[in-house]
Design an enzyme around this catalytic site. Structure first.
Site, PDB file in Angstrom:
ATOM      1  N   GLY A 298      -0.350  -3.539   2.323  1.00  0.00           N
ATOM      2  CA  GLY A 298       0.223  -2.516   3.194  1.00  0.00           C
ATOM      3  C   GLY A 298       0.325  -3.014   4.622  1.00  0.00           C
ATOM      4  N   THR A 300      -0.504  -3.820   8.624  1.00  0.00           N
ATOM      5  CA  THR A 300      -1.627  -4.450   9.330  1.00  0.00           C
ATOM      6  C   THR A 300      -2.554  -3.381   9.898  1.00  0.00           C
ATOM      7  OG1 THR A 300      -0.206  -6.314   9.840  1.00  0.00           O
ATOM      8  CG2 THR A 300      -2.178  -6.074  11.198  1.00  0.00           C
ATOM      9  N   GLU A 320      -3.247  -8.079   2.114  1.00  0.00           N
ATOM     10  CA  GLU A 320      -1.855  -8.560   2.076  1.00  0.00           C
ATOM     11  C   GLU A 320      -1.067  -7.634   2.975  1.00  0.00           C
ATOM     12  OE1 GLU A 320      -1.096 -11.242   0.824  1.00  0.00           O
ATOM     13  OE2 GLU A 320      -2.567 -11.662  -0.717  1.00  0.00           O
ATOM     14  N   CYS A 354       7.834  -7.363   2.357  1.00  0.00           N
ATOM     15  CA  CYS A 354       6.825  -7.955   3.246  1.00  0.00           C
ATOM     16  C   CYS A 354       7.209  -9.389   3.559  1.00  0.00           C
ATOM     17  CB  CYS A 354       5.463  -7.898   2.589  1.00  0.00           C
ATOM     18  SG  CYS A 354       5.453  -8.614   0.955  1.00  0.00           S
TER      19      CYS A 354
HETATM   20  N1  LIG Z   1       1.770  -8.826   2.214  1.00  0.00           N
HETATM   21  C1  LIG Z   1       2.177  -8.172   1.156  1.00  0.00           C
HETATM   22  O1  LIG Z   1       2.002  -8.588   0.045  1.00  0.00           O
HETATM   23  C2  LIG Z   1       2.915  -6.862   1.317  1.00  0.00           C
HETATM   24  C3  LIG Z   1       3.706  -6.377   0.262  1.00  0.00           C
HETATM   25  C4  LIG Z   1       4.410  -5.199   0.441  1.00  0.00           C
HETATM   26  C5  LIG Z   1       4.303  -4.495   1.641  1.00  0.00           C
HETATM   27  N2  LIG Z   1       3.523  -4.989   2.639  1.00  0.00           N
HETATM   28  C6  LIG Z   1       3.424  -4.276   3.916  1.00  0.00           C
HETATM   29  O2  LIG Z   1       3.266  -2.889   3.694  1.00  0.00           O
HETATM   30  C7  LIG Z   1       3.782  -2.160   4.792  1.00  0.00           C
HETATM   31  C8  LIG Z   1       4.678  -1.039   4.293  1.00  0.00           C
HETATM   32  O3  LIG Z   1       3.987  -0.263   3.373  1.00  0.00           O
HETATM   33  P1  LIG Z   1       3.336   1.158   3.737  1.00  0.00           P
HETATM   34  O4  LIG Z   1       4.136   1.799   4.788  1.00  0.00           O
HETATM   35  O5  LIG Z   1       3.113   1.878   2.468  1.00  0.00           O
HETATM   36  O6  LIG Z   1       1.956   0.694   4.335  1.00  0.00           O
HETATM   37  P2  LIG Z   1       0.694   1.587   4.736  1.00  0.00           P
HETATM   38  O7  LIG Z   1      -0.305   0.638   5.270  1.00  0.00           O
HETATM   39  O8  LIG Z   1       1.095   2.736   5.565  1.00  0.00           O
HETATM   40  O9  LIG Z   1       0.185   2.185   3.336  1.00  0.00           O
HETATM   41  C9  LIG Z   1      -0.222   1.387   2.274  1.00  0.00           C
HETATM   42  C10 LIG Z   1      -1.158   2.171   1.379  1.00  0.00           C
HETATM   43  O10 LIG Z   1      -2.361   2.441   2.081  1.00  0.00           O
HETATM   44  C11 LIG Z   1      -2.709   3.805   1.903  1.00  0.00           C
HETATM   45  N3  LIG Z   1      -3.542   4.231   3.048  1.00  0.00           N
HETATM   46  C12 LIG Z   1      -3.154   4.858   4.174  1.00  0.00           C
HETATM   47  N4  LIG Z   1      -4.228   5.058   4.979  1.00  0.00           N
HETATM   48  C13 LIG Z   1      -5.312   4.542   4.348  1.00  0.00           C
HETATM   49  C14 LIG Z   1      -6.687   4.434   4.664  1.00  0.00           C
HETATM   50  N5  LIG Z   1      -7.186   4.891   5.805  1.00  0.00           N
HETATM   51  N6  LIG Z   1      -7.503   3.825   3.772  1.00  0.00           N
HETATM   52  C15 LIG Z   1      -7.027   3.319   2.623  1.00  0.00           C
HETATM   53  N7  LIG Z   1      -5.731   3.417   2.266  1.00  0.00           N
HETATM   54  C16 LIG Z   1      -4.873   4.015   3.119  1.00  0.00           C
HETATM   55  C17 LIG Z   1      -1.380   4.507   1.783  1.00  0.00           C
HETATM   56  O11 LIG Z   1      -1.544   5.765   1.200  1.00  0.00           O
HETATM   57  C18 LIG Z   1      -0.615   3.519   0.930  1.00  0.00           C
HETATM   58  O12 LIG Z   1      -0.909   3.687  -0.440  1.00  0.00           O
HETATM   59  C19 LIG Z   1       4.575  -3.166   5.607  1.00  0.00           C
HETATM   60  O13 LIG Z   1       3.842  -3.523   6.749  1.00  0.00           O
HETATM   61  C20 LIG Z   1       4.705  -4.354   4.672  1.00  0.00           C
HETATM   62  O14 LIG Z   1       4.863  -5.585   5.308  1.00  0.00           O
HETATM   63  C21 LIG Z   1       2.822  -6.143   2.497  1.00  0.00           C
END
Ligand SMILES: NC(=O)c1ccc[n+]([C@@H]2O[C@H](COP(=O)([O-])OP(=O)(O)OC[C@H]3O[C@@H](n4cnc5c(N)ncnc54)[C@H](O)[C@@H]3O)[C@@H](O)[C@H]2O)c1
Length: 619
Positions: A298, A300, A320, A354
């Site tokens: 997700g 950073t 990641e 990502c």
């Molecule tokens: N490096 C990788 O492999 C990869 C792959 C896909 C997406 N991404 C990144 O993901 C981001 C987009 O995705 P997003 O908007 O869903 O990201 P996000 O960080 O907002 O959410 C990711 C997940 O975390 C959960 N979450 C939210 N708050 C939390 C907390 N306090 N504790 C635990 N979990 C929590 C969300 O419900 C969701 O399921 C972009 O920055 C993208 O680059 C990275």
């Protein structure tokens, strides 16, 4: 040539020997050989057909919304207040309401972890062939039902069907294929050298399943994001509790039923995979709820929260996170090929990747030519409902508010001197006919613009001019993220050299994204893109405790015991004995070793002596 002649002679000799032994003619021998090859081929074919037929077929009936392309139904409005106990689901291309999923409480998440824990106790004892069976059942289902899988993903996340085939199905199939072909090899105990002093010991690493893996994933690939951690975690002998994004929960209905059916058909515990739906609180409950390892995929920003929460229970985490990949084009690169690849890097899945290309560094000598070729292609990309009647190249933005965020970055860049060459208009406010942002092309992007620093995660190609290799490396590394990268040059050696200087976890030479297609390779980044790896050999082994095991190599001949000078109470020559051991094993050259051995024997033969065990004077 000589080797070929030798081989021909050897073959001739073999044929002659065969004639002499069997009394057959040369032609009869040839017929026999052909018959043997055909028979072997038939046996292989038969085995292959039988083993394919032996893979159980699972049936999962899709609901109307899952099976059909367009359904006239109630529209969802993101501004409408929603009960916090539920997650509203809708199609981001049409805003068609799809229903609700529960927003699970912390207590419910803990119950799911407990169920998975019980299942893991059974599954950790499963054989690799049973784990392969489970994966093959899934693979067969995916191949047989890829259209429904893609349609469900398109409806939940707004991506075109082709993007779903590439980003959801192909990579998942490749992963399962790799796990089936090579997974066991990397999880079997691995023998290691035992060193000099422990020469009589056999040393090895055993890969023991961690137990329950907790995964938290985003919305960009609703199918692959679930199957990716799941297949690896289960193959490594673990159970999985996975928290999906609140912006792509609806598809877990179909995918969840598929997983349940596959577990049943493979004879695996029913509770082995637990899907958690909900918001950040549910994700936090998963991190703090007693899982043995967390894989967080997700942003950073949330990654930092996850790491902080995991520190409380010392739960290991794989992070990641975001990316802002550099895509470097040298003046001698094959521009025609690069242009098409660059469009995929920028606009696949509407840029919600990502490891998608965000910063396109094009050499000044081909800068104008590159733009000349790219501009009409970007302007002509078709955008719309992926499940509508007309073909589309780009779909919708899955997350509400993302189109507006992307637009803000584009506006800031233009205000600070970037050239807007395509797209760049907010087509409609979220909620009015779909969450779209047009494929956008920006040239002359420079440091100081917000888009230089922030992850876009949308359909924007930012083009930057460069002139020397050192300069482009410096520009590309001027970034908080370091996930993937691509370098294109006429000389592969030059491309490799530039890539080797990039601060990134992955580099594709004269290509884009191919490191992820090689599922034996680790996936992950450096800097604010996170750490540790979730794919490849490293990712698979990371789902295990690498347990160090050491035992006697020849237990009948030599067993461990404390040497007499070191037995309690230690003898007066204990230190001298230690010195002699060090001199004998680690002294440089024969002279040291002979001296050490002599001192050692002296200590053993004359237990009361003080022996020196010192290095020889000559040294
Ligand atoms: N490096 C990788 O492999 C990869 C792959 C896909 C997406 N991404 C990144 O993901 C981001 C987009 O995705 P997003 O908007 O869903 O990201 P996000 O960080 O907002 O959410 C990711 C997940 O975390 C959960 N979450 C939210 N708050 C939390 C907390 N306090 N504790 C635990 N979990 C929590 C969300 O419900 C969701 O399921 C972009 O920055 C993208 O680059 C990275």
């Amino acid at each position: 040539m000589e080797a070929m002649q030798e081989a021909m002679h050897a073959l001739r000799a073999l044929v002659n020997q065969g004639i002499a032994l069997t009394g057959f003619t040369e032609t009869q021998l040839l017929q026999l050989a052909v018959a043997a090859v055909v028979a072997l081929g038939l046996v292989y074919l038969f085995k292959d057909v039988i083993s394919t037929l032996c893979i159980p077929t699972i049936k999962v009936s899709p609901t109307d919304n899952e099976a059909n392309d367009i359904i006239d139904a109630v529209k969802y409005s993101p501004v409408q207040p929603v009960d916090k106990d539920v997650v509203p689901c809708y199609d981001p291309s049409t805003m068609q309401a799809l229903g609700f999923k529960p927003a699970m409480s912390a207590a419910e998440v803990r119950t799911r972890i407990a169920r998975a824990r019980e299942a893991s106790k059974v599954w950790r004892k499963s054989s690799f062939s049973q784990r392969r069976k489970l994966l093959r059942i899934l693979l067969k289902f995916i191949v047989d039902n890829m259209e429904t899988i893609c349609r469900v993903s398109a409806r939940d996340s707004g991506k075109p069907i082709l993007d779903a085939i590439v980003g959801e199905v192909v990579v998942t199939c490749e992963k399962i294929h790799w796990l089936c072909m090579e997974g066991e090899r990397y999880l079997r105990p691995e023998h290691r050298s035992s060193g000099i002093m422990s020469f009589y010991k056999a040393a090895r690493v055993e890969y023991v399943p961690v137990g329950v893996v907790g995964a938290i994933v985003p919305w960009n690939y609703p199918f692959h994001n679930v199957l990716n951690p799941m297949t690896a975690a289960l193959f490594a002998g673990n159970a999985l509790v996975i928290k999906v994004s609140e912006h792509a929960s609806w598809s877990t209905g179909y995918y969840g039923r598929m997983i349940d059916a596959a577990l049943e058909a493979a004879g695996a515990p029913a509770d082995l995979v637990q899907i958690v739906t909900g918001y950040g609180e549910a994700g936090n409950a998963l991190v703090t709820g007693g899982v043995d390892k967390v894989i967080f995929v997700g942003s950073t920003q949330v990654g930092k929260l996850v790491m902080r929460a995991a520190a409380e229970t010392l739960t290991p985490v794989v992070l990641e996170l975001g990316g802002k990949d550099a895509f470097i084009v040298a003046e001698d690169a094959d521009l025609n090929a690069v242009v098409q690849i660059s469009l995929k890097a920028a606009y696949l899945n509407c840029g919600q990747n990502c490891a998608g290309g965000e910063r396109f560094f094009v050499h000044e000598k081909v800068y104008d030519k590159f733009l000349e070729k790219v501009i009409p292609l970007v302007r002509n990309l078709r955008q719309g409902n992926p499940l509508g009647p007309d073909p589309v190249d780009c779909g919708a933005m899955c997350m509400p508010g993302l189109a507006e965020k992307v637009h803000g970055l584009v506006e800031d860049a233009v205000a600070r001197g970037a050239q807007l060459l395509a797209g760049g208009q907010l087509r409609s406010a979220s909620g009015a006919g779909g969450q779209f942002y047009p494929p956008t092309l920006l040239a002359d992007v420079r440091p100081g613009m917000k888009i230089w620093e922030e992850e876009v995660f949308g359909p924007v190609m930012s083009v930057v001019r460069w002139s020397t290799d050192d300069e482009v490396v410096e520009l590309a590394n001027d970034c908080a993220f370091g996930l993937g990268s691509s370098v294109f040059a006429g000389s592969q050696r030059r491309a490799r050299d530039i890539a080797s200087r990039l601060e990134a976890g992955m580099s594709a030479i004269n290509d884009f994204g191919t490191t992820y297609m090689c599922q034996s390779l680790p996936f992950g980044g450096v800097k604010h893109s996170g750490f540790d790896r979730f794919a490849g050999v490293e990712g698979l082994r990371g789902l295990c405790v690498p347990k160090a095991v050491c035992e006697d190599r020849f237990p009948m001949l030599m067993k461990s015991s404390i040497p007499p000078p070191w037995e309690f109470p230690v003898k007066s020559n204990a230190v001298a004995f230690g010195r002699s051991l060090v001199t004998m094993f680690y002294g440089p050259g024969l002279l040291y070793k002979v001296h050490g051995l002599a001192a050692l024997l002296h200590c053993l033969m004359f237990p009361g002596s003080y022996g020196t065990g010192a290095k020889p004077k000559a040294a």
